[in-house]
Design a protein around this motif. Sequence first.
Motif, PDB file in Angstrom:
ATOM      1  N   THR A  21       0.755  -1.236  -0.136  1.00 48.16           N
ATOM      2  CA  THR A  21      -0.079  -0.092   0.175  1.00 48.16           C
ATOM      3  C   THR A  21       1.055   1.325  -0.067  1.00 48.16           C
ATOM      4  O   THR A  21       0.542   2.103  -0.811  1.00 48.16           O
ATOM      5  N   GLU A  57      -7.267   9.174   4.334  1.00 43.98           N
ATOM      6  CA  GLU A  57      -7.626   7.635   3.969  1.00 43.98           C
ATOM      7  C   GLU A  57      -8.828   7.125   4.803  1.00 43.98           C
ATOM      8  O   GLU A  57      -9.882   6.905   4.368  1.00 43.98           O
ATOM      9  N   ARG A  60     -12.110   8.841   3.852  1.00 42.58           N
ATOM     10  CA  ARG A  60     -12.874   8.426   2.561  1.00 42.58           C
ATOM     11  C   ARG A  60     -13.766   7.443   2.873  1.00 42.58           C
ATOM     12  O   ARG A  60     -13.765   6.695   3.553  1.00 42.58           O
ATOM     13  N   PRO A  62     -16.096   4.286   1.956  1.00 46.78           N
ATOM     14  CA  PRO A  62     -15.697   2.904   1.583  1.00 46.78           C
ATOM     15  C   PRO A  62     -15.799   2.711   0.203  1.00 46.78           C
ATOM     16  O   PRO A  62     -16.972   3.368  -0.369  1.00 46.78           O
ATOM     17  N   SER A  63     -15.023   1.984  -0.578  1.00 51.90           N
ATOM     18  CA  SER A  63     -15.353   1.727  -2.073  1.00 51.90           C
ATOM     19  C   SER A  63     -16.584   0.943  -2.173  1.00 51.90           C
ATOM     20  O   SER A  63     -16.979   0.061  -1.610  1.00 51.90           O
ATOM     21  N   GLN A  64     -17.246   1.077  -3.436  1.00 52.72           N
ATOM     22  CA  GLN A  64     -18.522   0.266  -3.726  1.00 52.72           C
ATOM     23  C   GLN A  64     -18.121  -0.888  -4.666  1.00 52.72           C
ATOM     24  O   GLN A  64     -18.704  -1.097  -5.642  1.00 52.72           O
ATOM     25  N   ASP A  65     -17.137  -1.479  -4.455  1.00 52.95           N
ATOM     26  CA  ASP A  65     -16.706  -2.685  -5.403  1.00 52.95           C
ATOM     27  C   ASP A  65     -17.759  -3.709  -5.484  1.00 52.95           C
ATOM     28  O   ASP A  65     -18.171  -4.305  -4.534  1.00 52.95           O
TER      29      ASP A  65
END
Length: 65
Positions: A21, A57, A60, A62-65
């Motif tokens: 990362t 970070e 931010r 959460p990503s919507q993967d």
Amino acid sequence: MSEDWLTIDEAAARAGVSRATLYRWFEDGRLTKYKTRGGQHQTFIDRNELDEITRKEAERPPSQD
């Protein structure tokens, strides 16, 4: 070494992320890596910069993967 600088392993542990990362953050331009004055292959990270990035970070969504 000054308390203001971290090695890759110290930075990863402090931020709670993997070394991969951190390298991704270097490539993305989010994090600056610094080399020793002699150009040795030791990389250091500014503690304050790392803390700022990890704060951003955490904020931010959460990503919507």
